[in-house]
Design a protein around this motif. Sequence first.
Motif, PDB file in Angstrom:
ATOM      1  N   ALA A  68      65.315  74.574   4.027  1.00  0.00           N
ATOM      2  CA  ALA A  68      63.853  74.449   3.977  1.00  0.00           C
ATOM      3  C   ALA A  68      63.424  73.476   2.890  1.00  0.00           C
ATOM      4  N   GLU A  69      64.101  73.497   1.752  1.00  0.00           N
ATOM      5  CA  GLU A  69      63.752  72.571   0.674  1.00  0.00           C
ATOM      6  C   GLU A  69      63.941  71.125   1.111  1.00  0.00           C
ATOM      7  N   VAL A  70      65.011  70.865   1.857  1.00  0.00           N
ATOM      8  CA  VAL A  70      65.241  69.518   2.374  1.00  0.00           C
ATOM      9  C   VAL A  70      64.140  69.120   3.339  1.00  0.00           C
ATOM     10  N   GLU A  71      63.784  70.032   4.241  1.00  0.00           N
ATOM     11  CA  GLU A  71      62.782  69.713   5.260  1.00  0.00           C
ATOM     12  C   GLU A  71      61.395  69.510   4.656  1.00  0.00           C
ATOM     13  N   ILE A  72      61.054  70.262   3.639  1.00  0.00           N
ATOM     14  CA  ILE A  72      59.771  70.059   2.962  1.00  0.00           C
ATOM     15  C   ILE A  72      59.735  68.681   2.312  1.00  0.00           C
ATOM     16  N   ALA A  73      60.809  68.341   1.633  1.00  0.00           N
ATOM     17  CA  ALA A  73      60.868  67.029   0.977  1.00  0.00           C
ATOM     18  C   ALA A  73      60.830  65.901   2.004  1.00  0.00           C
ATOM     19  N   PHE A  74      61.542  66.071   3.106  1.00  0.00           N
ATOM     20  CA  PHE A  74      61.608  65.038   4.137  1.00  0.00           C
ATOM     21  C   PHE A  74      60.275  64.896   4.856  1.00  0.00           C
ATOM     22  N   ALA A  75      59.638  66.018   5.154  1.00  0.00           N
ATOM     23  CA  ALA A  75      58.321  65.961   5.789  1.00  0.00           C
ATOM     24  C   ALA A  75      57.317  65.264   4.875  1.00  0.00           C
ATOM     25  N   SER A  76      57.337  65.605   3.611  1.00  0.00           N
ATOM     26  CA  SER A  76      56.412  65.006   2.656  1.00  0.00           C
ATOM     27  C   SER A  76      56.634  63.501   2.547  1.00  0.00           C
ATOM     28  N   ALA A  77      57.900  63.092   2.530  1.00  0.00           N
ATOM     29  CA  ALA A  77      58.208  61.672   2.438  1.00  0.00           C
ATOM     30  C   ALA A  77      57.736  60.920   3.682  1.00  0.00           C
ATOM     31  N   SER A 130      65.714  87.523  18.394  1.00  0.00           N
ATOM     32  CA  SER A 130      64.670  88.500  18.707  1.00  0.00           C
ATOM     33  C   SER A 130      63.442  88.279  17.833  1.00  0.00           C
ATOM     34  N   PRO A 131      62.311  88.871  18.211  1.00  0.00           N
ATOM     35  CA  PRO A 131      61.117  88.753  17.358  1.00  0.00           C
ATOM     36  C   PRO A 131      61.366  89.223  15.923  1.00  0.00           C
ATOM     37  N   ARG A 132      62.101  90.326  15.761  1.00  0.00           N
ATOM     38  CA  ARG A 132      62.369  90.812  14.410  1.00  0.00           C
ATOM     39  C   ARG A 132      63.189  89.794  13.622  1.00  0.00           C
ATOM     40  N   MET A 133      64.214  89.250  14.258  1.00  0.00           N
ATOM     41  CA  MET A 133      65.037  88.249  13.585  1.00  0.00           C
ATOM     42  C   MET A 133      64.246  86.979  13.309  1.00  0.00           C
ATOM     43  N   TYR A 134      63.398  86.608  14.238  1.00  0.00           N
ATOM     44  CA  TYR A 134      62.560  85.422  14.046  1.00  0.00           C
ATOM     45  C   TYR A 134      61.681  85.598  12.813  1.00  0.00           C
ATOM     46  N   ARG A 135      61.089  86.773  12.682  1.00  0.00           N
ATOM     47  CA  ARG A 135      60.214  87.028  11.524  1.00  0.00           C
ATOM     48  C   ARG A 135      60.981  86.969  10.214  1.00  0.00           C
ATOM     49  N   GLU A 136      62.266  87.283  10.262  1.00  0.00           N
ATOM     50  CA  GLU A 136      63.066  87.310   9.043  1.00  0.00           C
ATOM     51  C   GLU A 136      63.756  85.989   8.745  1.00  0.00           C
ATOM     52  N   PHE A 137      64.264  85.313   9.794  1.00  0.00           N
ATOM     53  CA  PHE A 137      65.141  84.161   9.566  1.00  0.00           C
ATOM     54  C   PHE A 137      64.554  82.812   9.984  1.00  0.00           C
ATOM     55  N   ALA A 138      63.415  82.811  10.638  1.00  0.00           N
ATOM     56  CA  ALA A 138      62.828  81.534  11.058  1.00  0.00           C
ATOM     57  C   ALA A 138      61.401  81.366  10.557  1.00  0.00           C
ATOM     58  N   LEU A 139      60.573  82.341  10.792  1.00  0.00           N
ATOM     59  CA  LEU A 139      59.140  82.220  10.506  1.00  0.00           C
ATOM     60  C   LEU A 139      58.824  81.884   9.048  1.00  0.00           C
ATOM     61  N   PRO A 140      59.407  82.566   8.055  1.00  0.00           N
ATOM     62  CA  PRO A 140      59.019  82.255   6.665  1.00  0.00           C
ATOM     63  C   PRO A 140      59.262  80.802   6.286  1.00  0.00           C
ATOM     64  N   TYR A 141      60.300  80.208   6.830  1.00  0.00           N
ATOM     65  CA  TYR A 141      60.662  78.840   6.476  1.00  0.00           C
ATOM     66  C   TYR A 141      59.771  77.843   7.232  1.00  0.00           C
ATOM     67  N   GLN A 142      59.437  78.156   8.477  1.00  0.00           N
ATOM     68  CA  GLN A 142      58.458  77.339   9.194  1.00  0.00           C
ATOM     69  C   GLN A 142      57.126  77.345   8.450  1.00  0.00           C
ATOM     70  N   GLN A 143      56.721  78.516   7.994  1.00  0.00           N
ATOM     71  CA  GLN A 143      55.443  78.631   7.286  1.00  0.00           C
ATOM     72  C   GLN A 143      55.432  77.783   6.025  1.00  0.00           C
ATOM     73  N   ARG A 144      56.519  77.805   5.286  1.00  0.00           N
ATOM     74  CA  ARG A 144      56.578  77.030   4.048  1.00  0.00           C
ATOM     75  C   ARG A 144      56.538  75.532   4.330  1.00  0.00           C
ATOM     76  N   ILE A 145      57.272  75.106   5.353  1.00  0.00           N
ATOM     77  CA  ILE A 145      57.278  73.687   5.696  1.00  0.00           C
ATOM     78  C   ILE A 145      55.883  73.248   6.138  1.00  0.00           C
ATOM     79  N   PHE A 146      55.250  74.029   6.989  1.00  0.00           N
ATOM     80  CA  PHE A 146      53.929  73.654   7.492  1.00  0.00           C
ATOM     81  C   PHE A 146      52.857  73.740   6.406  1.00  0.00           C
ATOM     82  N   ALA A 177      49.156  70.625   3.264  1.00  0.00           N
ATOM     83  CA  ALA A 177      48.703  70.294   1.911  1.00  0.00           C
ATOM     84  C   ALA A 177      48.606  68.790   1.708  1.00  0.00           C
ATOM     85  N   LYS A 178      49.396  68.034   2.477  1.00  0.00           N
ATOM     86  CA  LYS A 178      49.351  66.576   2.371  1.00  0.00           C
ATOM     87  C   LYS A 178      48.452  65.948   3.432  1.00  0.00           C
ATOM     88  N   GLY A 179      47.727  66.797   4.181  1.00  0.00           N
ATOM     89  CA  GLY A 179      46.721  66.288   5.100  1.00  0.00           C
ATOM     90  C   GLY A 179      47.225  65.883   6.464  1.00  0.00           C
TER      91      GLY A 179
END
Length: 336
Positions: free
Chosen positions: A174-183, A203-219, A224-226
Motif C-alpha cells: 500500500a505504501e508503494v501504491e500511495i507513493a506511485f499514485a501521488s507521483a 469473501s466479504p469478511r476477508m475483503y473487509r480485512e485484507f483488501a478494503l483498508p488498503y484501497q481506502q488508504r490509497i484512495f 487529497a491530491k485532487g
Amino acid sequence: MNSLQRIKNVIAGEPVDRTPNLDIFMIRAVHHLGIPLSKYYLDYRVLCEVNMAALRDFELDVVQAISDPYREACDIGLEVEFPYDQMPMHRSLVIREPEDLAKVKFPVQNFGPRMTDRLEGVRAMREQVGDEVAVMGWVEGAFAEAADLRGMTEIMKDVYKRPDWLKELLEKCAEVEIAFASAQIDAGAHMIGLGDAAASLISPRMYREFALPYQQRIFEAVKAKGAIPRLHICGKTSHIHKEMAQSGAEIIDVDWMNDLQRAKEEMEGLVICGNLDPVTVFLQGTPEDVYQGVLANAKAGGSRWISAGGCEIPDETPIENLKAQSQALRDLGAKA
C-alpha cells in the motif's frame, strides 16, 4: 463540453451532453497501430502514441497509462519476460518464503525503470490533451500486488495460516501504491485507476480485512491530491459490492457477469461504469448487439452511469462494434 468535464459532471450529478466512454484499451489499441506489445510495455512514447490513436479512432473520453500489472512488481524485484508481441510473463516470485519479506526493498521514492516509464507516459499524455481529456494513471491494489509478488496460491494460504504477516506485506504494498499514485498525479493524471482483481476471489469478511483498508488508504491519498479515484475489480463481484462501495472510489467498474441494476442499488450514490460483455458483445457480437447493449446499460445505470466494457476490450474487436457504442452514446445524448 469536453471529455474531462463530462466525467466530472456525472460524478457531481450534473447534466452532460452525452454519457462518457471509459472503455479500457490495451492490446486492441496497440494492434490497431500494428505495434508489437513489447514496445508498448517498455516505451512510454509508444504508450502515449497508442492512447492518442485510441482516443481519436474509438471516441473515448480518457487516455490511460494502464498497460500490464507488473510495473510496481518489476521495480520491487519480480523477474518478468517481455516477448516481442505477447503479454509479459513472470519467471519467478519475489517472496517465496515469509522470511523473504525482510529482504525486499519497496520503492516509495526513486522508482525503478518501469514505474518511471509510466510516469513519463502520464506526463506525455497530459502535455498532449491538457485538461480537455481525462488522463488516467494506474496502480495495483495492495492485495493484487501481494499476489504478484508472492503468488496467488500462497496468498490464499497466507490469509488463513499467517494473516498478521500478510498484513505486513499488504502494508508495504500500500505504501508503494500511495507513493506511485501521488507521483502520477503530480505528473498530470486527473484520475487514478486501481486494479485489484485478486480481491474478487475472497469473501466479504476477508475483503473487509485484507483488501478494503488498503484501497481506502490509497484512495484517500488520491482524493487529497485532487484526482478522481476509480476502482476496477475484474470478475464476479456481486458478493462484495457493498464493501467496494466503501472503498472511497468515485467510479466503480462493474464486470459483465454482474447485474448492473443490482450494482447500482448496492452502490447507491456512486458512479458505476460498465458493463458490456467484452467477448460475446464487443468481440463476437454485431454492431446492433453493441448498440442495444449500451441502451440497456443506460436504462439500468441511470444518470450516474458511465459506459464501458466490463473489462478490457479484446484484441480483434471489430471497429464497427466500437463505433456502434459511440453512436449509441451520441443518440442517447441527443434524446436527453
